[in-house]
Design a protein around this motif. Sequence first.
Motif, PDB file in Angstrom:
ATOM      1  N   ALA A  78       0.912  -1.278  -0.044  1.00 41.69           N
ATOM      2  CA  ALA A  78       0.085   0.065   0.060  1.00 41.69           C
ATOM      3  C   ALA A  78       0.868   1.091   0.171  1.00 41.69           C
ATOM      4  N   LEU A  79       1.986   1.159   0.772  1.00 46.24           N
ATOM      5  CA  LEU A  79       2.821   2.598   0.994  1.00 46.24           C
ATOM      6  C   LEU A  79       3.693   2.615  -0.488  1.00 46.24           C
ATOM      7  N   ALA A 139      -9.685   3.516   6.927  1.00 44.61           N
ATOM      8  CA  ALA A 139      -8.497   2.382   6.641  1.00 44.61           C
ATOM      9  C   ALA A 139      -9.188   1.242   7.548  1.00 44.61           C
ATOM     10  N   GLN A 178      -5.398   3.567  -0.689  1.00 44.38           N
ATOM     11  CA  GLN A 178      -4.754   2.560   0.225  1.00 44.38           C
ATOM     12  C   GLN A 178      -5.868   1.495   0.999  1.00 44.38           C
ATOM     13  N   ALA A 234      -0.054   2.387   6.729  1.00 43.29           N
ATOM     14  CA  ALA A 234      -0.456   2.044   5.127  1.00 43.29           C
ATOM     15  C   ALA A 234      -2.026   2.917   4.870  1.00 43.29           C
ATOM     16  N   TRP A 237       0.006   7.450   5.257  1.00 41.37           N
ATOM     17  CA  TRP A 237       0.709   7.994   3.805  1.00 41.37           C
ATOM     18  C   TRP A 237       0.934   9.188   3.677  1.00 41.37           C
TER      19      TRP A 237
END
Length: 555
Positions: free
Chosen positions: A51-52, A95, A243, A268, A272
């Motif tokens: 994700a990063l 998230a 993400q 993540a 970010w």
Amino acid sequence: MTETLSSAEESAPPKRRYAPLAANENREDYSLRFAAHSFRKWSPFVVATTALGGIAYLADFAIGASIVLSYGFTSGVLAILAAAVVIFVTGVPIAAACAKSGVDMDLLTRGAGFGYFGSTLTSLVYASFTVIFFSLEGSIMGQAFELALGIPLPVGYLLATLIVLPFALYGMGAVAKMQTWTQPLWIAGLVLPFVVVLVREPGKFAEFAHFGGTEGAGSGFSAIGFGLGMGVALSLIGQIGEQADYLRFMPEKTAENKRSWWAAVLAAGPGWVILGAAKQIGGALLAFLALGVVGKTHALEPIAPYLEAVKPALGPVALTFAALFVVVSQIKINTTNAYSGSLSFANFFSRVLHKHPGRVWYVLVNCGIALALMEFGAFGFLNKILGFYSNVAIAWIGAVCADLVIAKPLGLSPRYIEFKRAYLHKINPVGFGSMLVASAVSIVAYFGAFGPFLAAFSPLLALVIAIVLVPTLAVATKGKYYLARENTVMTAGADLRATHTCSVCGDPYELPDVADCAKQDGPICSLCCTLDSTCHDVCQTTGPVSLGLPAVRTP
């Protein structure tokens, strides 16, 4: 529940056969579904790294440079930091919800106050985010090709598009490997120019702090400049969707992994933006340092300032290294843009057309539209595009966030994420209505109807309106538009990993992806439910029905 099927039932062909690409989950990645527990085979660290990897984009450099060059150091940097705080705070509940529930941003939006068809609009909003940023990142890669190899920009744009297709077409497995392998080179390339400046010209940092911009803004604070800059930076608020597209593959949180799970989700997910804000400020610094050498136009193109910064340390290989860094960065981010865009386009068209040829076809749609924007010169209108877009994006994110942190804890909406057509109203005025009102008011403000101050702060106006309207409308409607009928399948204590065979396609799916279908008189998977164009939502007036087929415990 262990009913025995007759031989006729066992031999009957499925009522729907998916196209080969749609049926191949190694490429499809449960694109329109709940991400099955059995598919989430990656560790929290691998998911977070993947994700990063998607935030390797250099548009941050261009965005930061554009803000600070336009509004000066003080107003510009404060605008970047303030936007980062808003993005982080709104990103945490989104998230966590996607990682816990195994759903992407589109499915989350459906169950967070928008309704089944209400979220089609946000699918387009999100798809437009991926297209806009694909075009911006592809433009940067095209600029690198032109500077390093002399390739004309139109050809460079085409190469920048084609180079990411192999990774985006093959889904999470290929993307995870690519992001992991390229991470060390990218980190080294990201840090290098700032180390060179720190060692060779440390006094430049103090000069930068007194920079007044190129538009006469001055080095002091300007509320209007702060608001306008913040609006541009807030256009990145939709990045949480990209993400979340990876966070849905997080393994189930357990007592053993809860610390690493939360660390991965926070890093993540909303995390970010910490690196993102640093990159924006860093990009502004490099642009400031290169301004006298390359001019304002090229200072906004990340490759030129980057090259000027590393040239003293790398000498004759500086151009090659700079071009390589840009290309690696753009592959990393545009793979994510193409991947996430394909999910949104697939979600939109599956609901509108009741057809799904496979996610990979929408990778081509996403990349084709982005390529057209590149060829039309979208990079030259960066501030205007992002400033306008942020009004809509922040209204959407604000409405979803308000449902998760206000409506659900207060019991104004269901506490779980219901995304299946069988249980949802077409339109939920709570989230959908809040987004429309907030977007409309903020866009009118953006064009100056309420004066220059609210024009500058129109994205924040959208956020406040959306957050206030969601609980207000939830109370006014008594939450009755969240569910068309109760989901009796997901009862307390149900085995969420147990699979049930869809009575339409004949494939097994875990319980969260299954609905009870009155038309089929048995279980139906969420995608077959979506694609049915003849049932006229009979399940919402007739039902519930027994799943009727034996549940099979997955390993």
